[in-house]
Design an enzyme around this catalytic site. Structure first.
Site, PDB file in Angstrom:
ATOM      1  N   HIS A 101       9.663 -43.135 -15.985  1.00 36.35           N
ATOM      2  CA  HIS A 101      10.635 -44.066 -15.420  1.00 36.35           C
ATOM      3  C   HIS A 101      11.690 -43.406 -14.522  1.00 36.35           C
ATOM      4  O   HIS A 101      12.854 -43.803 -14.517  1.00 36.35           O
ATOM      5  CB  HIS A 101      11.309 -44.874 -16.530  1.00 36.35           C
ATOM      6  CG  HIS A 101      10.382 -45.876 -17.196  1.00 36.35           C
ATOM      7  ND1 HIS A 101       9.302 -46.437 -16.573  1.00 36.35           N
ATOM      8  CD2 HIS A 101      10.390 -46.424 -18.447  1.00 36.35           C
ATOM      9  CE1 HIS A 101       8.676 -47.278 -17.383  1.00 36.35           C
ATOM     10  NE2 HIS A 101       9.309 -47.277 -18.536  1.00 36.35           N
ATOM     11  N   HIS A 176      12.343 -54.085 -15.489  1.00 39.05           N
ATOM     12  CA  HIS A 176      11.813 -53.984 -16.846  1.00 39.05           C
ATOM     13  C   HIS A 176      12.346 -55.111 -17.750  1.00 39.05           C
ATOM     14  O   HIS A 176      12.786 -54.856 -18.875  1.00 39.05           O
ATOM     15  CB  HIS A 176      12.169 -52.614 -17.421  1.00 39.05           C
ATOM     16  CG  HIS A 176      11.215 -52.102 -18.440  1.00 39.05           C
ATOM     17  ND1 HIS A 176      11.048 -52.706 -19.662  1.00 39.05           N
ATOM     18  CD2 HIS A 176      10.360 -51.057 -18.419  1.00 39.05           C
ATOM     19  CE1 HIS A 176      10.150 -52.023 -20.351  1.00 39.05           C
ATOM     20  NE2 HIS A 176       9.709 -51.029 -19.620  1.00 39.05           N
ATOM     21  N   GLU A 300       5.818 -55.669 -15.805  1.00 41.28           N
ATOM     22  CA  GLU A 300       6.415 -54.742 -14.838  1.00 41.28           C
ATOM     23  C   GLU A 300       5.530 -54.637 -13.601  1.00 41.28           C
ATOM     24  O   GLU A 300       4.487 -53.978 -13.632  1.00 41.28           O
ATOM     25  CB  GLU A 300       6.566 -53.361 -15.477  1.00 41.28           C
ATOM     26  CG  GLU A 300       7.310 -53.391 -16.804  1.00 41.28           C
ATOM     27  CD  GLU A 300       6.978 -52.180 -17.680  1.00 41.28           C
ATOM     28  OE1 GLU A 300       7.077 -51.039 -17.187  1.00 41.28           O
ATOM     29  OE2 GLU A 300       6.606 -52.364 -18.842  1.00 41.28           O
TER      30      GLU A 300
HETATM   31  C1  G6D Z   1       7.168 -48.951 -20.328  1.00 36.70           C
HETATM   32  O1  G6D Z   1       4.866 -48.258 -20.432  1.00 36.70           O
HETATM   33  C2  G6D Z   1       6.177 -47.997 -20.895  1.00 36.70           C
HETATM   34  C3  G6D Z   1       6.270 -47.998 -22.374  1.00 36.70           C
HETATM   35  O2  G6D Z   1       5.356 -47.083 -22.915  1.00 36.70           O
HETATM   36  C4  G6D Z   1       7.681 -47.634 -22.748  1.00 36.70           C
HETATM   37  O3  G6D Z   1       7.806 -47.456 -24.112  1.00 36.70           O
HETATM   38  C5  G6D Z   1       8.612 -48.706 -22.224  1.00 36.70           C
HETATM   39  O4  G6D Z   1       8.485 -48.725 -20.842  1.00 36.70           O
HETATM   40  C6  G6D Z   1      10.054 -48.461 -22.586  1.00 36.70           C
HETATM   41  O5  G6D Z   1       6.776 -50.214 -20.382  1.00 36.70           O
END
Ligand code: G6D
Length: 334
Positions: A101, A176, A300
């Site tokens: 991320h 997200h 997402e």
């Molecule tokens: C995302 O794909 C990831 C997950 O594995 C993670 O735990 C989450 O973000 C916080 O969706």
């Protein structure tokens, strides 16, 4: 339509504001200048009862204390990059020996510059902008990012993302938000149905990295081409979904029959990562509920994760002379 600003807290000397975008039917979209976080979306059910359909905290301290990116904008790159390696660039390792991320701190931990957009007839907007300096989290290139959230009179949240760099870099942002259409999280996502125009999903390994294989969804627990009960799907797939799906027509539909609510997502992006929160039995409370497995479904939209290591995935390389421009819209109806 009306835009209300509410004091939400402080991060050092920076004031955090919650913006309430109220459309002319009274439906409300709420977001923060911290992390461009969507804190709540209040839309009517079939009986016209306005309730919240996303997971969000009430207090800034909870957003600061608990990860999991509730409602936040993720970047520069959403998802995982194996070993944080791209060419000879070493990106921050913030998930064991991997990068996830965008590293830390990433877009979801920033206080964004904001501008209110109130001069349009059928929508209100908040424009968020940020200059990410070259070298931040190991990424080259000075990056200028602008993200605009619009809230329309027909209950649509539109997210426009623009970015430009002065040097080749990577860019694959997402939002997200975890959805739960039952209203104020009365039920879990198991009462929902999911439908997507996706013929293939990206197989992932034990560390949640795409192996590079794009597998047909037919005859698997990843087949959502017809509206599919998430209860049935999750029963067949007890480890849950944290799965990238390649989209054919850029469309994802989620609905919940009891409330009558429907969410239609349209995107210009290549894929959607579906994250079912399976196993998230946490100690904290969100929407007044103890965070638990299947309380929300993150959808997402992005290019496929770890694209830098798979040539047949859409490139996420951003070139200096080619700005990024993408759009995802989330339309709520009954
Ligand atoms: C995302 O794909 C990831 C997950 O594995 C993670 O735990 C989450 O973000 C916080 O969706």
């Amino acid at each position: 339509m009306k835009l209300i600003k509410r004091h939400y807290g402080w991060i050092e000397d920076q004031e955090i504001i919650e913006y309430h975008l109220v459309n002319n039917q009274g439906a409300v979209f709420k977001c923060l200048n911290y992390g461009a976080i969507v804190t709540a979306i209040l839309v009517p059910d079939k009986n016209r009862s306005l309730e919240n359909v996303v997971l969000g905290f009430d207090r800034l301290s909870d957003y600061l204390a608990y990860p999991s990116y509730f409602g936040a904008l993720i970047g520069r790159v959403a998802g995982r990059i194996r070993k944080g390696q791209w060419l000879d660039h070493q990106l921050t390792l913030n998930e064991g020996k991997h990068h996830i991320h965008g590293g830390e701190p990433n877009f979801s931990h920033l206080v964004w510059e904001t501008k209110e957009i109130t001069n349009q007839t059928d929508k209100l907007g908040i424009q968020f902008s940020h200059h990410s300096p070259a070298g931040e989290n190991g990424y080259p290139g000075n990056l200028i990012v602008t993200v605009t959230y619009f809230w329309t009179n027909n209950h649509t949240w539109i997210m426009n993302v623009e970015a430009q760099t002065d040097e080749q870099t990577l860019f694959n942002p997402t939002n997200h938000t975890y959805f739960n259409l039952s209203g104020d999280t009365k039920r879990t996502i198991e009462t929902h149905q999911l439908q997507m125009s996706s013929e293939v999903y990206a197989e992932t390994d034990d560390e949640k990295y795409p192996t590079g294989r794009l597998l047909a969804v037919e005859d698997t627990v990843y087949d959502f081409r017809e509206p599919t009960s998430l209860r049935k799907a999750l029963n067949k797939n007890p480890k849950g979904y944290d799965t990238p799906f390649k989209l054919q027509e850029g469309k994802v539909v989620l609905n919940e029959q009891e409330s009558g609510r429907r969410l239609e997502i349209k995107t210009t992006r290549e894929s959607v990562v579906v994250f079912s929160t399976t196993g998230m039995e946490e100690d904290y409370f969100i929407n007044g509920k103890k965070m638990c497995s299947h309380l929300g479904l993150a959808l997402e939209t992005q290019e496929l994760p770890d694209a830098v290591h798979h040539e047949h995935f859409q490139s996420i390389i951003l070139e200096p002379n080619k700005p990024h421009s993408s759009q995802t819209s989330y339309h709520f109806s009954v």
